[in-house]
Design an enzyme around this catalytic site. Structure first.
Site, PDB file in Angstrom:
ATOM      1  CB  CYS A  91     -56.866   8.860 -28.617  1.00 57.60           C
ATOM      2  SG  CYS A  91     -55.549   8.083 -29.558  1.00 57.60           S
ATOM      3  CB  CYS A 103     -56.973   5.551 -30.089  1.00 58.81           C
ATOM      4  SG  CYS A 103     -55.620   5.953 -28.986  1.00 58.81           S
TER       5      CYS A 103
END
Length: 196
Positions: A86, A83
């Protein structure tokens, strides 16, 4: 087959279908909807990666226990190695942790089954994207998605990451959101509440 038997079979089938529809459309959704803003966060504990040496994150038997953090604001962040947003927000979280260490604990949780606890340790310590994380003060933890899917317990059902929950000093949820957060957003949510 008699007419009465057909009616009974049809009635039983209708009741079973109605039960299935009610369960999957109402009861099941209520079970996974999780807690909401204003609710007390369910207690949990997760395994941590120790970074005391400030050189690598080592797998340990040490655990983060939410109950031990009462009196501090707690930021629970769900992330994954795949991600991009993230990984981009974690440095902001660490900067905030360093600036407000006395009042805040930030824990970044990863539950990637494909990596497992040891595999995630290896990724954090050797991946080019995480090379600057060696001096992070935020906690890194791993939760078992098969036995304790904390992500769902906290109300996230879409699978989207990152996802973040912020708790006040009593463990009540004051913010819950999917998507990347900045230092300024953390500051706007938490800092006004520090004086209380």
């Amino acid at each position: 087959m008699s007419k009465v038997k057909r009616i009974i079979i049809i009635a039983v089938a209708a009741v079973v279908m109605l039960g299935v529809l009610v369960y999957y459309n109402f009861i099941d959704k209520a079970l996974v909807s999780g807690v909401k803003i204003g609710d007390v966060c369910p207690t949990f504990s997760v395994r941590l990666y120790d970074n005391e040496s400030k050189g690598s994150h080592e797998a340990t038997d040490e655990e983060f226990a939410l109950e031990a953090e009462r009196g501090k604001f707690v930021v629970i962040n769900f992330w994954a190695t795949w991600c991009g947003p993230c990984k981009a927000e974690l440095p902001h979280f660490d900067e905030f942790q360093k600036d407000y260490a006395e009042d805040v604990t930030i824990i970044a949780l990863n539950g990637e089954r494909s990596l497992g606890y040891e595999g995630l340790r290896e990724w954090i310590n050797t991946n080019e994207e995480s090379k600057d994380w060696k001096n992070f003060d935020i906690l890194f933890g791993y939760y078992d998605t098969e036995t304790n899917d904390l992500y769902k317990k906290l109300g996230f059902t879409s699978g989207d990451l990152p996802a973040t929950v912020i708790l006040d000093r009593e463990g009540k949820i004051i913010e819950s959101r999917e998507g990347k957060m900045s230092y300024e957003e953390l500051e706007n949510i938490i800092v006004p509440l520090l004086k209380y």
